[in-house]
Design a protein around this motif. Structure first.
Motif, PDB file in Angstrom:
ATOM      1  N   ALA A   6       0.833  -1.205   0.000  1.00  0.00           N
ATOM      2  CA  ALA A   6       0.000   0.000   0.000  1.00  0.00           C
ATOM      3  C   ALA A   6       0.866   1.253   0.000  1.00  0.00           C
ATOM      4  CB  ALA A   6      -0.932  -0.003   1.203  1.00  0.00           C
ATOM      5  N   ALA A   7       1.942   1.246   0.783  1.00  0.00           N
ATOM      6  CA  ALA A   7       2.850   2.390   0.806  1.00  0.00           C
ATOM      7  C   ALA A   7       3.531   2.574  -0.545  1.00  0.00           C
ATOM      8  CB  ALA A   7       3.890   2.213   1.906  1.00  0.00           C
ATOM      9  N   ALA A   8       3.937   1.473  -1.172  1.00  0.00           N
ATOM     10  CA  ALA A   8       4.577   1.547  -2.486  1.00  0.00           C
ATOM     11  C   ALA A   8       3.603   2.061  -3.538  1.00  0.00           C
ATOM     12  CB  ALA A   8       5.120   0.181  -2.880  1.00  0.00           C
ATOM     13  N   ALA A   9       2.356   1.615  -3.474  1.00  0.00           N
ATOM     14  CA  ALA A   9       1.351   2.092  -4.424  1.00  0.00           C
ATOM     15  C   ALA A   9       1.069   3.573  -4.218  1.00  0.00           C
ATOM     16  CB  ALA A   9       0.059   1.289  -4.270  1.00  0.00           C
ATOM     17  N   GLY A  10       0.990   4.003  -2.977  1.00  0.00           N
ATOM     18  CA  GLY A  10       0.791   5.425  -2.696  1.00  0.00           C
ATOM     19  C   GLY A  10       1.956   6.264  -3.175  1.00  0.00           C
ATOM     20  N   ALA A  11       3.176   5.769  -2.948  1.00  0.00           N
ATOM     21  CA  ALA A  11       4.361   6.495  -3.407  1.00  0.00           C
ATOM     22  C   ALA A  11       4.395   6.582  -4.927  1.00  0.00           C
ATOM     23  CB  ALA A  11       5.620   5.817  -2.885  1.00  0.00           C
ATOM     24  N   ALA A  12       4.013   5.507  -5.610  1.00  0.00           N
ATOM     25  CA  ALA A  12       3.984   5.518  -7.068  1.00  0.00           C
ATOM     26  C   ALA A  12       2.947   6.510  -7.587  1.00  0.00           C
ATOM     27  CB  ALA A  12       3.699   4.116  -7.592  1.00  0.00           C
ATOM     28  N   ALA A  13       1.802   6.587  -6.923  1.00  0.00           N
ATOM     29  CA  ALA A  13       0.761   7.533  -7.340  1.00  0.00           C
ATOM     30  C   ALA A  13       1.216   8.976  -7.147  1.00  0.00           C
ATOM     31  CB  ALA A  13      -0.522   7.272  -6.554  1.00  0.00           C
ATOM     32  N   VAL A  14       1.858   9.256  -6.026  1.00  0.00           N
ATOM     33  CA  VAL A  14       2.354  10.614  -5.773  1.00  0.00           C
ATOM     34  C   VAL A  14       3.451  10.962  -6.778  1.00  0.00           C
ATOM     35  CG1 VAL A  14       3.597  12.047  -4.110  1.00  0.00           C
ATOM     36  CG2 VAL A  14       1.682  10.648  -3.363  1.00  0.00           C
ATOM     37  N   PHE A  15       4.341  10.014  -7.058  1.00  0.00           N
ATOM     38  CA  PHE A  15       5.405  10.232  -8.031  1.00  0.00           C
ATOM     39  C   PHE A  15       4.816  10.543  -9.403  1.00  0.00           C
ATOM     40  CE2 PHE A  15       8.386   8.542 -11.206  1.00  0.00           C
ATOM     41  CZ  PHE A  15       9.490   9.332 -10.927  1.00  0.00           C
ATOM     42  N   ALA A  16       3.814   9.782  -9.834  1.00  0.00           N
ATOM     43  CA  ALA A  16       3.175  10.023 -11.130  1.00  0.00           C
ATOM     44  C   ALA A  16       2.501  11.392 -11.163  1.00  0.00           C
ATOM     45  CB  ALA A  16       2.173   8.919 -11.427  1.00  0.00           C
ATOM     46  N   ALA A  17       1.823  11.751 -10.088  1.00  0.00           N
ATOM     47  CA  ALA A  17       1.138  13.045 -10.039  1.00  0.00           C
ATOM     48  C   ALA A  17       2.130  14.199 -10.123  1.00  0.00           C
ATOM     49  CB  ALA A  17       0.309  13.153  -8.763  1.00  0.00           C
ATOM     50  N   THR A  18       3.251  14.090  -9.430  1.00  0.00           N
ATOM     51  CA  THR A  18       4.232  15.174  -9.493  1.00  0.00           C
ATOM     52  C   THR A  18       4.907  15.239 -10.856  1.00  0.00           C
ATOM     53  OG1 THR A  18       5.941  13.773  -8.514  1.00  0.00           O
ATOM     54  CG2 THR A  18       4.687  15.191  -7.013  1.00  0.00           C
ATOM     55  N   ASN A  19       5.059  14.096 -11.522  1.00  0.00           N
ATOM     56  CA  ASN A  19       5.637  14.127 -12.865  1.00  0.00           C
ATOM     57  C   ASN A  19       4.692  14.775 -13.859  1.00  0.00           C
ATOM     58  OD1 ASN A  19       8.204  13.149 -12.515  1.00  0.00           O
ATOM     59  ND2 ASN A  19       7.551  11.032 -12.643  1.00  0.00           N
ATOM     60  N   ILE A  20       3.392  14.525 -13.724  1.00  0.00           N
ATOM     61  CA  ILE A  20       2.414  15.176 -14.599  1.00  0.00           C
ATOM     62  C   ILE A  20       2.454  16.680 -14.372  1.00  0.00           C
ATOM     63  CG2 ILE A  20      -0.059  15.440 -15.043  1.00  0.00           C
ATOM     64  CD1 ILE A  20      -0.283  12.402 -14.463  1.00  0.00           C
ATOM     65  N   ASP A  21       2.517  17.100 -13.133  1.00  0.00           N
ATOM     66  CA  ASP A  21       2.618  18.512 -12.804  1.00  0.00           C
ATOM     67  C   ASP A  21       3.893  19.109 -13.399  1.00  0.00           C
ATOM     68  OD1 ASP A  21       2.059  20.979 -11.396  1.00  0.00           O
ATOM     69  OD2 ASP A  21       3.645  20.375 -10.003  1.00  0.00           O
ATOM     70  N   ASP A  22       4.992  18.397 -13.311  1.00  0.00           N
ATOM     71  CA  ASP A  22       6.270  18.876 -13.845  1.00  0.00           C
ATOM     72  C   ASP A  22       6.195  19.032 -15.361  1.00  0.00           C
ATOM     73  OD1 ASP A  22       8.979  19.677 -13.463  1.00  0.00           O
ATOM     74  OD2 ASP A  22       9.624  17.718 -14.211  1.00  0.00           O
ATOM     75  N   ILE A  23       5.539  18.103 -16.038  1.00  0.00           N
ATOM     76  CA  ILE A  23       5.393  18.205 -17.495  1.00  0.00           C
ATOM     77  C   ILE A  23       4.608  19.455 -17.865  1.00  0.00           C
ATOM     78  CG2 ILE A  23       4.268  17.131 -19.494  1.00  0.00           C
ATOM     79  CD1 ILE A  23       5.050  14.418 -18.247  1.00  0.00           C
ATOM     80  N   VAL A  24       3.553  19.750 -17.128  1.00  0.00           N
ATOM     81  CA  VAL A  24       2.751  20.946 -17.405  1.00  0.00           C
ATOM     82  C   VAL A  24       3.587  22.211 -17.207  1.00  0.00           C
ATOM     83  CG1 VAL A  24       0.768  22.305 -16.618  1.00  0.00           C
ATOM     84  CG2 VAL A  24       0.556  19.827 -16.896  1.00  0.00           C
ATOM     85  N   VAL A  25       4.316  22.287 -16.109  1.00  0.00           N
ATOM     86  CA  VAL A  25       5.138  23.467 -15.830  1.00  0.00           C
ATOM     87  C   VAL A  25       6.228  23.621 -16.891  1.00  0.00           C
ATOM     88  CG1 VAL A  25       6.777  24.467 -14.187  1.00  0.00           C
ATOM     89  CG2 VAL A  25       4.636  23.490 -13.371  1.00  0.00           C
ATOM     90  N   LEU A  26       6.899  22.534 -17.253  1.00  0.00           N
ATOM     91  CA  LEU A  26       7.938  22.610 -18.278  1.00  0.00           C
ATOM     92  C   LEU A  26       7.368  23.022 -19.630  1.00  0.00           C
ATOM     93  CD1 LEU A  26      10.181  19.552 -17.429  1.00  0.00           C
ATOM     94  CD2 LEU A  26      10.749  21.966 -17.212  1.00  0.00           C
TER      95      LEU A  26
END
Length: 99
Positions: A6-26
């Motif tokens: 569950a912790a790994a899945a949560g970390a993966a979801a947060v990582f994906a969300a921040t990468n999507i945000d980073d793509i938008v900003v870039l």
């Protein structure tokens, strides 16, 4: 084991969300660079390195702080203490799960 998954899945979801945000900003930065000429594309790329470095540094400091606050260290914990610990036994917030 399910807590770890569950912790790994949560970390993966947060990582994906921040990468999507980073793509938008870039994308916004590169579009601004194309139209206005500022910031230069190499400024954007070069800025990624100190930005990621700062995020890693903050994560390391927070992780170290959590270890200090929890009072846990690899040297002070024993295998039997780790096996016998349970949240139900140590926290009054778990009365329904304690049995």
């Amino acid at each position: 084991m399910t807590d770890l998954l569950a912790a790994a899945a949560g970390a993966a979801a947060v990582f994906a969300a921040t990468n999507i945000d980073d793509i938008v900003v870039l994308t916004v930065f590169f579009v601004a660079a194309r139209h206005a000429g500022r910031p230069h594309p190499w400024h954007i790329v070069a800025g990624q390195y100190p930005g990621i470095g700062a995020l890693v540094a903050v994560a390391v400091v927070v992780a170290a702080g959590l270890l200090v606050v929890a009072g846990w260290s690899p040297r002070s914990s024993s295998r039997s203490a780790r096996r016998s610990w349970s949240p139900a036994a140590s926290s009054p917030a778990w009365p329904g799960l304690a049995g």
